[in-house]
Design a protein around this motif. Structure first.
Motif, PDB file in Angstrom:
ATOM      1  N   ILE A  90       0.839  -1.193   0.000  1.00 37.61           N
ATOM      2  CA  ILE A  90       0.000   0.000   0.000  1.00 37.61           C
ATOM      3  C   ILE A  90       0.878   1.249   0.000  1.00 37.61           C
ATOM      4  CG2 ILE A  90      -1.857   1.246   1.212  1.00 37.61           C
ATOM      5  CD1 ILE A  90      -2.642  -1.585   0.144  1.00 37.61           C
ATOM      6  N   PRO A  91       0.698   2.145  -1.009  1.00 35.65           N
ATOM      7  CA  PRO A  91       1.464   3.402  -1.016  1.00 35.65           C
ATOM      8  C   PRO A  91       1.042   4.286   0.161  1.00 35.65           C
ATOM      9  CG  PRO A  91       0.469   2.949  -3.172  1.00 35.65           C
ATOM     10  CD  PRO A  91      -0.158   2.005  -2.194  1.00 35.65           C
ATOM     11  N   CYS A  92       2.031   4.876   0.850  1.00 35.88           N
ATOM     12  CA  CYS A  92       1.765   5.727   2.018  1.00 35.88           C
ATOM     13  C   CYS A  92       2.635   6.976   1.962  1.00 35.88           C
ATOM     14  CB  CYS A  92       2.104   4.982   3.313  1.00 35.88           C
ATOM     15  SG  CYS A  92       1.245   3.422   3.543  1.00 35.88           S
ATOM     16  N   ASN A  93       2.191   8.011   2.671  1.00 38.25           N
ATOM     17  CA  ASN A  93       2.999   9.214   2.885  1.00 38.25           C
ATOM     18  C   ASN A  93       3.090   9.477   4.375  1.00 38.25           C
ATOM     19  OD1 ASN A  93       3.513   9.892   0.198  1.00 38.25           O
ATOM     20  ND2 ASN A  93       1.615  11.038   0.001  1.00 38.25           N
ATOM     21  N   LEU A  94       4.235   9.949   4.816  1.00 35.35           N
ATOM     22  CA  LEU A  94       4.402  10.371   6.207  1.00 35.35           C
ATOM     23  C   LEU A  94       4.687  11.864   6.214  1.00 35.35           C
ATOM     24  CD1 LEU A  94       4.832   9.785   9.280  1.00 35.35           C
ATOM     25  CD2 LEU A  94       7.239   9.438   8.748  1.00 35.35           C
ATOM     26  N   TYR A  95       3.807  12.629   6.874  1.00 35.71           N
ATOM     27  CA  TYR A  95       4.006  14.072   7.015  1.00 35.71           C
ATOM     28  C   TYR A  95       4.492  14.353   8.429  1.00 35.71           C
ATOM     29  CZ  TYR A  95       1.365  14.452   2.690  1.00 35.71           C
ATOM     30  OH  TYR A  95       0.949  14.326   1.382  1.00 35.71           O
ATOM     31  N   GLY A  96       5.550  15.160   8.542  1.00 39.89           N
ATOM     32  CA  GLY A  96       6.092  15.455   9.866  1.00 39.89           C
ATOM     33  C   GLY A  96       6.544  16.882   9.973  1.00 39.89           C
ATOM     34  N   GLU A  97       7.680  17.085  10.624  1.00 47.19           N
ATOM     35  CA  GLU A  97       8.208  18.428  10.843  1.00 47.19           C
ATOM     36  C   GLU A  97       8.837  18.995   9.562  1.00 47.19           C
ATOM     37  OE1 GLU A  97       7.880  19.986  13.799  1.00 47.19           O
ATOM     38  OE2 GLU A  97       6.850  18.225  14.585  1.00 47.19           O
ATOM     39  N   ALA A  98       9.312  18.108   8.686  1.00 52.70           N
ATOM     40  CA  ALA A  98      10.050  18.564   7.492  1.00 52.70           C
ATOM     41  C   ALA A  98       9.163  19.387   6.560  1.00 52.70           C
ATOM     42  CB  ALA A  98      10.612  17.355   6.748  1.00 52.70           C
ATOM     43  N   ALA A 108       3.739   7.759  14.596  1.00 57.41           N
ATOM     44  CA  ALA A 108       2.755   8.471  13.777  1.00 57.41           C
ATOM     45  C   ALA A 108       1.335   7.986  14.079  1.00 57.41           C
ATOM     46  CB  ALA A 108       3.076   8.255  12.301  1.00 57.41           C
ATOM     47  N   ILE A 109       0.362   8.767  13.580  1.00 55.70           N
ATOM     48  CA  ILE A 109      -1.030   8.313  13.601  1.00 55.70           C
ATOM     49  C   ILE A 109      -1.516   8.297  12.157  1.00 55.70           C
ATOM     50  CG2 ILE A 109      -1.647   9.094  15.936  1.00 55.70           C
ATOM     51  CD1 ILE A 109      -2.884  11.607  14.536  1.00 55.70           C
ATOM     52  N   MET A 110      -2.515   7.461  11.873  1.00 54.33           N
ATOM     53  CA  MET A 110      -3.102   7.443  10.533  1.00 54.33           C
ATOM     54  C   MET A 110      -4.059   8.619  10.431  1.00 54.33           C
ATOM     55  SD  MET A 110      -3.756   3.502   9.467  1.00 54.33           S
ATOM     56  CE  MET A 110      -4.757   3.081  10.865  1.00 54.33           C
ATOM     57  N   LYS A 111      -3.784   9.513   9.493  1.00 59.15           N
ATOM     58  CA  LYS A 111      -4.573  10.747   9.379  1.00 59.15           C
ATOM     59  C   LYS A 111      -5.664  10.595   8.325  1.00 59.15           C
ATOM     60  CE  LYS A 111      -4.744  15.000  11.028  1.00 59.15           C
ATOM     61  NZ  LYS A 111      -5.147  15.255  12.384  1.00 59.15           N
ATOM     62  N   GLU A 112      -5.327   9.959   7.220  1.00 58.00           N
ATOM     63  CA  GLU A 112      -6.304   9.840   6.133  1.00 58.00           C
ATOM     64  C   GLU A 112      -6.126   8.530   5.397  1.00 58.00           C
ATOM     65  OE1 GLU A 112      -7.479  12.547   2.369  1.00 58.00           O
ATOM     66  OE2 GLU A 112      -6.877  13.654   4.157  1.00 58.00           O
ATOM     67  N   LEU A 113      -7.251   7.847   5.155  1.00 66.36           N
ATOM     68  CA  LEU A 113      -7.206   6.582   4.419  1.00 66.36           C
ATOM     69  C   LEU A 113      -8.085   6.699   3.189  1.00 66.36           C
ATOM     70  CD1 LEU A 113      -7.373   5.633   7.734  1.00 66.36           C
ATOM     71  CD2 LEU A 113      -6.872   3.507   6.598  1.00 66.36           C
ATOM     72  N   GLN A 114      -7.576   6.208   2.062  1.00 65.08           N
ATOM     73  CA  GLN A 114      -8.372   6.172   0.834  1.00 65.08           C
ATOM     74  C   GLN A 114      -8.756   4.731   0.567  1.00 65.08           C
ATOM     75  OE1 GLN A 114      -5.944   7.799  -2.245  1.00 65.08           O
ATOM     76  NE2 GLN A 114      -7.066   9.721  -2.341  1.00 65.08           N
ATOM     77  N   PHE A 115     -10.070   4.500   0.354  1.00 64.97           N
ATOM     78  CA  PHE A 115     -10.559   3.153   0.061  1.00 64.97           C
ATOM     79  C   PHE A 115     -11.094   3.105  -1.366  1.00 64.97           C
ATOM     80  CE2 PHE A 115     -10.931   3.458   4.683  1.00 64.97           C
ATOM     81  CZ  PHE A 115     -10.419   2.233   5.102  1.00 64.97           C
ATOM     82  N   HIS A 116     -11.021   1.922  -1.971  1.00 63.39           N
ATOM     83  CA  HIS A 116     -11.613   1.721  -3.291  1.00 63.39           C
ATOM     84  C   HIS A 116     -13.127   1.846  -3.152  1.00 63.39           C
ATOM     85  CE1 HIS A 116     -12.868  -0.266  -6.985  1.00 63.39           C
ATOM     86  NE2 HIS A 116     -11.642  -0.067  -7.434  1.00 63.39           N
ATOM     87  N   PRO A 117     -13.788   2.608  -4.062  1.00 55.22           N
ATOM     88  CA  PRO A 117     -15.227   2.853  -3.895  1.00 55.22           C
ATOM     89  C   PRO A 117     -16.110   1.601  -3.922  1.00 55.22           C
ATOM     90  CG  PRO A 117     -14.426   3.711  -6.005  1.00 55.22           C
ATOM     91  CD  PRO A 117     -13.230   3.322  -5.212  1.00 55.22           C
ATOM     92  N   THR A 118     -15.682   0.559  -4.618  1.00 49.84           N
ATOM     93  CA  THR A 118     -16.543  -0.631  -4.689  1.00 49.84           C
ATOM     94  C   THR A 118     -16.034  -1.814  -3.870  1.00 49.84           C
ATOM     95  OG1 THR A 118     -15.447  -1.246  -6.754  1.00 49.84           O
ATOM     96  CG2 THR A 118     -17.555  -0.095  -6.949  1.00 49.84           C
TER      97      THR A 118
END
Length: 199
Positions: free
Chosen positions: A28-36, A78-88
């Protein structure tokens, strides 16, 4: 808050095609947003992939976790901030993580747990839970797994709003006017009230 360990690998190829290939491989592709921050002052994302087998335990659960991310040997909380799910299919397509530390407050939705048998339910009314989670703001170490709310004294026609809640070390981030739970009258409770009046 509960903690969970997840291991991932950095990714350099960020196109849609690469993401599709990764998902086919169970990643699963992910991004981590932090202080940078980047040169424009916007949050800079660290892109990585995580096996779905690792993510499943953190995604399909009623609990809210702090995730101990190990990305190519680098440790991040980290915490999970946003998840994208497949619509179907409801399959996870993408996850955004937000880096946390012990000092910085975060805003996160915490599940509500109603405790006690409400007076209004004893009188024949029906408990109505309007929101399953309430947003709170605090450093992650102060955030509980659930928000315990005592409903014992709640009577028919009455409700508990977010503004009435008070938890040590937590600031409520959901609007004060939002109703958490209420007790609705039912035919049974109306009949009981009528019988009591007639008596």
């Amino acid at each position: 808050m509960k903690e969970i360990n997840v291991t991932g690998q950095k990714r350099s190829d960020l196109g849609k095609k690469a993401s599709k290939i990764a998902r086919k491989e169970g990643l699963i592709p992910c991004n981590l947003y932090g202080e940078a921050k980047d040169e424009n002052g916007l949050p800079k994302a660290l892109s990585f992939v995580v096996p779905m087998t690792e993510l499943r335990k953190a995604v399909y659960t009623p609990h809210v976790y702090v995730v101990n991310l190990n990305i190519d040997g680098e440790e991040h909380k980290a915490i999970m901030k946003e998840l994208q799910f497949h619509p179907t299919t409801d399959a996870v397509l993408h996850v955004d993580f937000y880096e946390v530390n012990e000092e910085k407050p975060i805003v996160i939705g915490i599940p509500v747990k109603l405790n006690g048998l409400a007076q209004g339910v004893r009188d024949g009314g029906r408990m109505n839970l309007s929101v399953r989670k309430v947003n709170v703001k605090a450093p992650y170490k102060n955030i509980p797994e659930v928000l315990d709310i005592d409903v014992t004294n709640l009577t028919i026609g009455k409700s508990i709003k977010v503004g009435q809640l008070n938890f040590e070390g937590l600031e409520m981030a959901t609007s004060k006017e939002v109703v958490v739970c209420s007790i609705k009258a039912t035919r049974k409770s109306n009949a009981a009230a009528q019988a009591a009046e007639e008596a």
